[in-house]
Design an enzyme around this catalytic site. Structure first.
Site, PDB file in Angstrom:
ATOM      1  N   ASN A 135       0.827  -1.217   0.000  1.00 22.31           N
ATOM      2  CA  ASN A 135       0.000   0.000   0.000  1.00 22.31           C
ATOM      3  C   ASN A 135       0.864   1.271   0.000  1.00 22.31           C
ATOM      4  OD1 ASN A 135       1.008   0.022   2.592  1.00 22.31           O
ATOM      5  ND2 ASN A 135      -0.978  -0.093   3.630  1.00 22.31           N
ATOM      6  N   HIS A 137       3.315   1.914   2.118  1.00 24.35           N
ATOM      7  CA  HIS A 137       3.830   2.352   3.424  1.00 24.35           C
ATOM      8  C   HIS A 137       5.348   2.194   3.495  1.00 24.35           C
ATOM      9  CE1 HIS A 137       3.332  -1.757   5.745  1.00 24.35           C
ATOM     10  NE2 HIS A 137       4.436  -1.732   5.033  1.00 24.35           N
ATOM     11  N   GLU A 142       1.441   4.514   7.347  1.00 21.95           N
ATOM     12  CA  GLU A 142       0.384   4.006   6.472  1.00 21.95           C
ATOM     13  C   GLU A 142      -0.225   5.147   5.653  1.00 21.95           C
ATOM     14  OE1 GLU A 142       0.208   0.923   6.230  1.00 21.95           O
ATOM     15  OE2 GLU A 142      -0.110  -0.175   8.091  1.00 21.95           O
TER      16      GLU A 142
END
Ligand code: PGA
Length: 245
Positions: A135, A137, A142
């Site tokens: 994602n 990160h 995050e």
């Protein structure tokens, strides 16, 4: 941003280990920023091998880790402290006094984040090794509407917990929170070495390195850093075209 592509992972790991070794030879008391996850394991194996051949010493180096789970003691097999001991520290001459990893069992987690940031300020990182999550990160920063500059407490995304469940007996056992260095602390490193392998990371590599800079992809902030080297195997680099950089 320097991007280097490799036909196979072994060559990539060896190259990364050589960069770290060169830094240690030039500056034996350098500060290294380490990452966990599957990606760096091959690099740590190479470093252990170079150490056992007498070609590198970590005796004067300092090390900082990006993150640690909240609620796991340093002796828990899935804590990042144990990961680092297992893959690198135990097999080399790192001085235990020079090893810094956030304490996920601290009674006051906010104070622990501040303590870690003060240590980072005292010992600026010369080279920060990074992996990237599916994602986008970096560490446990995050994606979201906002990012935090300094070391902070984070609630892990379901996607991250699912990705890390492979190291635990079940997803339920994966901690829900972690302490992570913030994007600001990471970007303060003098140089950054981002290492990515595998076709499952091809899309995020292209988004992070060739897409717009956005908190929706924390790794895209690396585009703002003056000294980033990216090492990609063929699969991870297949959606990143030199013309898009
Ligand atoms: P991985 O993790 O190396 O296990 O894919 C990278 C990350 O999540 O930062």
């Amino acid at each position: 941003m320097k991007i280097k592509r490799f036909d196979d992972k072994a060559a990539l790991y060896a190259y990364a280990a050589r960069l770290i070794t060169q830094l240690l030879q030039e500056k034996p008391d350098c500060t290294l920023g380490f990452a966990t996850g599957s990606t760096p394991i091959g690099i740590y194996e190479q470093l252990v091998s170079l150490y056992s051949q007498g070609r590198v010493s970590f005796a004067k180096a300092l090390s900082f880790n990006l993150d640690e789970y909240v609620g796991l003691s340093g002796s828990h097999p899935q804590s990042y402290r144990q990961y680092m001991l297992q893959h690198l520290f135990r097999h080399t001459d790192f001085n235990p006094r020079n090893i810094y990893i956030p304490d996920g069992m601290a009674a006051d987690l906010e104070a622990e984040c501040q303590r870690y940031d003060s240590l980072l300020e005292e010992h600026p990182i010369d080279l920060q090794l990074l992996g990237i999550g599916h994602n986008g990160h970096i560490g446990f920063n995050e994606p979201g509407h906002a990012l935090t500059a300094r070391t902070h407490l984070v609630t892990l995304e379901p996607e991250t917990r699912a990705a890390n469940a492979r190291f635990f007996h079940s997803e339920d056992e994966v901690p829900r929170q972690a302490i992570t260095m913030g994007m600001g602390s990471i970007l303060k490193a003098r140089s950054i070495l981002l290492v990515v392998t595998g076709a499952d990371k091809a899309a995020v590599v292209s988004e992070a390195l060739a897409g717009s800079i956005s908190t929706a992809c924390p790794a895209s902030l690396l585009q703002t850093h003056a000294d980033v080297t990216v090492l990609l195997d063929r699969d991870a680099g297949r959606e990143l075209h030199d013309s898009s950089l």
